[in-house]
Motif scaffolding. Structure first.
Motif, PDB file in Angstrom:
ATOM      1  N   SER A  19       0.847  -1.191   0.000  1.00 20.08           N
ATOM      2  CA  SER A  19       0.000   0.000   0.000  1.00 20.08           C
ATOM      3  C   SER A  19       0.881   1.239   0.000  1.00 20.08           C
ATOM      4  O   SER A  19       2.051   1.189   0.388  1.00 20.08           O
ATOM      5  N   PHE A  20       0.293   2.354  -0.422  1.00 24.66           N
ATOM      6  CA  PHE A  20       1.062   3.600  -0.445  1.00 24.66           C
ATOM      7  C   PHE A  20       1.094   4.174   0.968  1.00 24.66           C
ATOM      8  O   PHE A  20       0.124   4.778   1.435  1.00 24.66           O
ATOM      9  N   SER A  21       2.171   3.944   1.658  1.00 24.55           N
ATOM     10  CA  SER A  21       2.291   4.385   3.046  1.00 24.55           C
ATOM     11  C   SER A  21       3.456   5.330   3.264  1.00 24.55           C
ATOM     12  O   SER A  21       3.874   5.563   4.392  1.00 24.55           O
ATOM     13  N   TYR A  22       4.006   5.877   2.180  1.00 28.28           N
ATOM     14  CA  TYR A  22       5.145   6.767   2.302  1.00 28.28           C
ATOM     15  C   TYR A  22       4.718   8.106   2.907  1.00 28.28           C
ATOM     16  O   TYR A  22       3.653   8.632   2.589  1.00 28.28           O
TER      17      TYR A  22
ATOM     18  N   TYR B 120       3.213   5.046  -7.962  1.00 28.93           N
ATOM     19  CA  TYR B 120       2.619   3.906  -7.260  1.00 28.93           C
ATOM     20  C   TYR B 120       1.332   3.446  -7.943  1.00 28.93           C
ATOM     21  O   TYR B 120       1.130   2.251  -8.176  1.00 28.93           O
ATOM     22  N   MET B 121       0.450   4.393  -8.255  1.00 29.08           N
ATOM     23  CA  MET B 121      -0.825   4.051  -8.874  1.00 29.08           C
ATOM     24  C   MET B 121      -0.625   3.400 -10.243  1.00 29.08           C
ATOM     25  O   MET B 121      -1.346   2.494 -10.636  1.00 29.08           O
ATOM     26  N   LYS B 122       0.400   3.861 -10.967  1.00 29.85           N
ATOM     27  CA  LYS B 122       0.645   3.349 -12.305  1.00 29.85           C
ATOM     28  C   LYS B 122       1.214   1.941 -12.279  1.00 29.85           C
ATOM     29  O   LYS B 122       0.909   1.114 -13.153  1.00 29.85           O
ATOM     30  N   TYR B 123       2.020   1.646 -11.280  1.00 31.89           N
ATOM     31  CA  TYR B 123       2.756   0.381 -11.288  1.00 31.89           C
ATOM     32  C   TYR B 123       2.319  -0.602 -10.204  1.00 31.89           C
ATOM     33  O   TYR B 123       2.900  -1.671 -10.087  1.00 31.89           O
TER      34      TYR B 123
END
Length: 232
Positions: free
Chosen positions: A2-5, A62-65
């Protein structure tokens, strides 16, 4: 994944998890290999960047890959033998070929255009310094240090302290190569082409920039993934 950065996430950890983000850091002149052990906010501040905008760019990647296969035969979950083989095959061999093939173009451009663009004389000097450094460095890795690391993995090493010292020495060589690449960027104003740049001139700048990216990824795999396993 998940995107957690966040602004507190270390730059190297972002690249470890999603390698394609290296393009964002490269574009923004953020060192993710030798200087990757700092929070994103600190890296942004050093380069006068807005960390929120940087996070948006990372989210776009992130969304793209996120649904693509991770480009990783070799990242954090891979064993050291796999990483070493990958580095040799995809970075050493490719770098050696590119350094050899690019050499005559760098020489030609500096000879033909050096009078009107004296920075090209410095580019010539720095390129050949980088070529010598990388060629010697890669040879040392393959002939001496990688075999030692394989022994560390297998538990057959006789002198662990000597092995650690050699790994530390490689990291110093990475720093030196990184400094040459920094100087190349500085002298070329981030590879900005003059109005009268010919095709060969353009080719040299483009390939120097690609060589920079190749070297950064090579160093990242070693400094941030392979070597820490034995320096901790």
């Amino acid at each position: 994944m998940s995107f957690s950065y966040t602004a507190k996430t270390l730059v190297k950890d972002i690249v470890n998890e999603l390698p394609k983000t290296s393009d964002i850091f490269k574009k923004n002149r953020i060192d993710f290999c030798c200087g990757g052990n700092i929070p994103l906010a600190e890296a942004a501040a050093k380069n006068g960047l807005n960390v929120d905008i940087l996070l948006e760019e990372l989210h776009t990647v992130y969304m793209k890959y996120q649904n693509a296969e991770r480009n990783v035969e070799v990242w954090t979950d891979s064993d050291s033998h796999t990483i070493i083989d990958h580095v040799i095959r995809n970075y050493h061999r490719v770098s050696e070929e590119e350094l050899t093939m690019l050499s005559p173009y760098v020489t030609k451009v500096s000879r033909v255009h050096g009078d009107h663009h004296p920075e090209l004389l410095k580019v010539h000097e720095l390129f050949y310094e980088l070529k010598k450094e990388l060629m010697e460095h890669m040879n040392k890795e393959e002939e001496i240090v990688f075999p030692i690391i394989r022994k560390l993995v297998d538990g057959t090493i006789e002198n662990r302290e000597e092995a650690i010292d050699m790994i530390i020495e490689l990291e110093k060589e990475h720093d030196y190569a990184g400094e040459i690449l920094r100087q190349l960027r500085e002298i070329t104003s981030d590879y900005e082409l003059p109005f009268d740049a010919c095709g060969t001139y353009r080719l040299v700048y483009k390939r120097l920039e690609e060589l920079e990216g190749l070297t950064f990824m090579h160093v990242h795999l070693e400094n941030n993934i392979l070597f820490p396993r034995y320096l901790a």
